[in-house]
Design a protein around this motif. Structure first.
Motif, PDB file in Angstrom:
ATOM      1  N   LEU A  81       4.413  -1.867  -8.640  1.00  0.00           N
ATOM      2  CA  LEU A  81       4.106  -0.438  -8.648  1.00  0.00           C
ATOM      3  C   LEU A  81       4.865   0.340  -9.712  1.00  0.00           C
ATOM      4  CD1 LEU A  81       3.887   0.121  -4.807  1.00  0.00           C
ATOM      5  CD2 LEU A  81       2.020   0.201  -6.426  1.00  0.00           C
ATOM      6  N   ALA A  83       5.299  -1.064 -12.721  1.00  0.00           N
ATOM      7  CA  ALA A  83       4.799  -1.597 -13.996  1.00  0.00           C
ATOM      8  C   ALA A  83       3.640  -0.714 -14.457  1.00  0.00           C
ATOM      9  CB  ALA A  83       4.335  -3.031 -13.809  1.00  0.00           C
ATOM     10  N   PRO A  84       3.376  -0.718 -15.766  1.00  0.00           N
ATOM     11  CA  PRO A  84       2.289   0.147 -16.260  1.00  0.00           C
ATOM     12  C   PRO A  84       0.906  -0.393 -15.910  1.00  0.00           C
ATOM     13  CG  PRO A  84       3.317  -1.051 -18.073  1.00  0.00           C
ATOM     14  CD  PRO A  84       4.096  -1.381 -16.851  1.00  0.00           C
ATOM     15  N   VAL A  85       0.645  -0.593 -14.627  1.00  0.00           N
ATOM     16  CA  VAL A  85      -0.702  -0.946 -14.169  1.00  0.00           C
ATOM     17  C   VAL A  85      -1.053  -0.014 -13.015  1.00  0.00           C
ATOM     18  CG1 VAL A  85      -0.748  -3.380 -14.802  1.00  0.00           C
ATOM     19  CG2 VAL A  85       0.291  -2.724 -12.661  1.00  0.00           C
ATOM     20  N   SER A  86      -2.346   0.271 -12.871  1.00  0.00           N
ATOM     21  CA  SER A  86      -2.738   1.171 -11.796  1.00  0.00           C
ATOM     22  C   SER A  86      -2.854   0.394 -10.491  1.00  0.00           C
ATOM     23  CB  SER A  86      -4.074   1.826 -12.126  1.00  0.00           C
ATOM     24  OG  SER A  86      -5.070   0.836 -12.174  1.00  0.00           O
ATOM     25  N   GLU A  89      -5.914  -1.670 -10.324  1.00  0.00           N
ATOM     26  CA  GLU A  89      -5.813  -2.960 -11.006  1.00  0.00           C
ATOM     27  C   GLU A  89      -5.083  -3.982 -10.152  1.00  0.00           C
ATOM     28  OE1 GLU A  89      -4.959  -2.898 -15.520  1.00  0.00           O
ATOM     29  OE2 GLU A  89      -4.444  -0.908 -14.808  1.00  0.00           O
TER      30      GLU A  89
END
Lengths: 234, 307
Positions: A81, A83-86, A89
């Motif tokens: 959560l 990390a640069p991911v939605s 994703e």
């Protein structure tokens, strides 16, 4: 997202879960294939698939039980959560990871149908629609069970709840027959996995059934995203 | 670089973090200090976007962590209190996963090798994380935070559970990283914060109780202008010698050979006291600035917060 899919798949096979699920799936499908096709000399695999529904209901919770519950318990969700991911994703990655393992389970049917093809001529169209049905239905169950896994921190609770709900879904059609209230009967019939799956087994690609499973997948993945999102605010 | 503006986090009726604001400039090592349960971890979780703030905003290099999470999160390396490790993976596999997850655009193998060398875990790269000691696990988590060379590092009690040598290594590492990164670093070990940080933000009960440069903190808290001495010689001779120095207000005799000198602010009486005592033939055995140590100011501030 590909990083998450890759990690999910490798985690199934780093632990025993991947192997156990594959073994159970292959064992029972082999047993049913032997009983219904080889012993009774028929090239129709529909009984094999119908018998496997129960096994699917029982193995998918094993695949998905750890997906989110264990992340939360081990605090590894902090890595995901932040990390640069939605979240979408993350959820899709988890879903596809579980779905790929499920596909690997279903790959065994291809072996069976090739064995059949050596001795008889199986109905390829029916085989393909049934496979499509298996994958769609499995996908829908995976989405539901992922959602359940996101609700709890305990993989045991996730598994038990998922199996309970799986069995309920499995029995829904029979339950519908027992009730005499018309609208409930028709409602149960319409949301019964069994009824929709039967279409595929009969070689019919019914748009309603395809849409039904796809919607179940979409709705539960969406709910899963919301549950995780909500946790940040409570 | 990091701006925390009026952040409040409520759990039900309880305010875990209450209207906190501070900024950390580029290249600054900021220590977040407070007793257990003060709200340090919650603050860090909000900064990194793991938790949402009930009120307030967090900007990372101008990017709002809630409005533009991907851009903001890409700039952060976060080491939570409990490192987020997948126990069943090997160290290298884990770092490869984090590398992919963060979508780092550097040569993968070389970069992971480099980071493993920095935190000294190259010797365990093939081991399964579950079997590693706590110190190694902590450093694997640290390596994960360093992957991709993020400009901002958020480290939540990074030295907990390490042995003294490892603690010194990690402190050195943070200090050297501080030259290129903006670091927020939390701890309840005071000596650590004073050794590593340029600035200290002290939190108690979810509120900021002090925000000052490390060397200014005890002054900010009050109680400067004190000198602790240990001097050999008769008490009256020592007292007379010290009081003769210009700027000295009061001398009190403590236990044994110790004395406390209170002097006027803005003056430095140490050299004069040295000469006066030398003249009186009273050798100084010890002299230290009696300004409150960080421990004392910490206790003073946190006790004050509970009143």
């Amino acid at each position: 997202m590909s990083a998450i899919i890759k990690r999910e798949l490798s985690s199934y096979f780093n632990s025993a879960i991947g192997y156990i699920v594959l073994a159970v799936f292959y064992f029972f499908s082999g047993l049913f294939f032997y009983m219904y096709c080889l012993m009774s000399n028929t090239a129709s695999m529909s009984y094999v698939f119908l018998s496997m529904l129960m096994i699917v209901m029982l193995t998918i919770p094993i695949i998905t039980m750890r997906s989110f519950s264990e992340e939360k318990k081990q605090r590894t969700d902090q890595a995901l959560l932040t990390a640069p991911v939605s979240i979408t994703e993350i959820v899709l990655g988890k879903f596809l990871g579980a779905f790929l393992l499920y596909c690997l389970c279903n790959a065994i049917y291809v072996v069976y149908v090739i064995i059949l093809a050596c001795y008889a001529s199986p109905d390829w169209a029916v085989f393909l629609t049934t496979m499509l049905g298996m994958l769609l239905m499995g996908g829908a169950l995976i989405a539901i069970d992922l959602f359940i896994s996101a609700l709890t921190e305990s993989q045991i609770i996730a598994a038990v709840l998922s199996i309970g709900i799986g069995l309920l879904i499995y029995m829904l059609d029979s339950l519908a027959g027992m009730l005499s209230v018309d609208w409930i009967t028709s409602l149960f019939h319409n949301i019964s996995f069994d009824a929709h799956f039967t279409n595929f087994i009969n070689g019919i690609i019914n748009l309603t059934s395809v849409l039904f499973f796809v919607s179940v997948i979409a709705v539960f993945l969406f709910l899963c995203v919301r549950v995780i999102e909500k946790r940040r605010w409570s | 670089m990091i701006e925390v503006k009026n952040v409040t986090k409520r759990y039900g009726g309880v305010k875990a973090v209450d209207d906190i604001s501070f900024t950390a400039e580029s290249g600054e090592v900021l220590g977040l200090l407070g007793p257990n349960g003060a709200g340090k971890s919650t603050t860090m979780n909000i900064i990194t976007g793991y938790l949402g703030a009930t009120e307030g905003t967090v900007l990372i290099d101008g990017e709002d962590i809630l409005e533009r999470p991907k851009q903001a999160k890409a700039k952060i390396g976060y080491l939570p209190e409990q490192p987020p490790l997948y126990q069943e993976m090997t160290v290298r596999r884990y770092l490869e996963f984090i590398f992919d997850l963060k979508k780092v655009r550097l040569p993968k193998r070389e970069h992971i090798d480099e980071v493993m060398a920095i935190v000294k875990i190259s010797d365990v790269e093939g081991r399964v994380i579950r079997n590693l000691s706590k110190g190694y696990k902590q450093r694997v988590g640290f390596a994960g935070a360093l992957l991709g060379n993020p400009p901002v590092l958020i480290l939540d009690e990074p030295t907990v559970g390490l042995d003294p040598k490892q603690i010194i290594d990690i402190r050195k590492l943070i200090k050297s990283l501080g030259k290129k990164h903006t670091i927020i670093f939390s701890s309840h070990v005071l000596s650590e914060v004073s050794a590593v940080c340029d600035r200290i933000v002290m939190i108690n009960n979810g509120k900021i109780v002090a925000d000052a440069a490390t060397d200014k903190l005890s002054e900010a808290v009050g109680g400067g202008n004190l000198l602790a001495l240990e001097v050999e010689g008769s008490a009256s001779a020592v007292k007379d010698a010290i009081t003769s120095v210009e700027g000295v207000r009061r001398v009190t005799k403590g236990f044994g050979l110790s004395y406390t000198v209170e002097y006027e602010s803005g003056t430095d009486v140490r050299r004069a006291i040295f000469r006066a005592l030398a003249k009186a033939d009273c050798p100084i055995l010890m002299m230290r600035s009696g300004a409150l140590t960080l421990e004392e100011s910490f206790i003073k501030l946190t006790e004050g917060g509970e009143d």
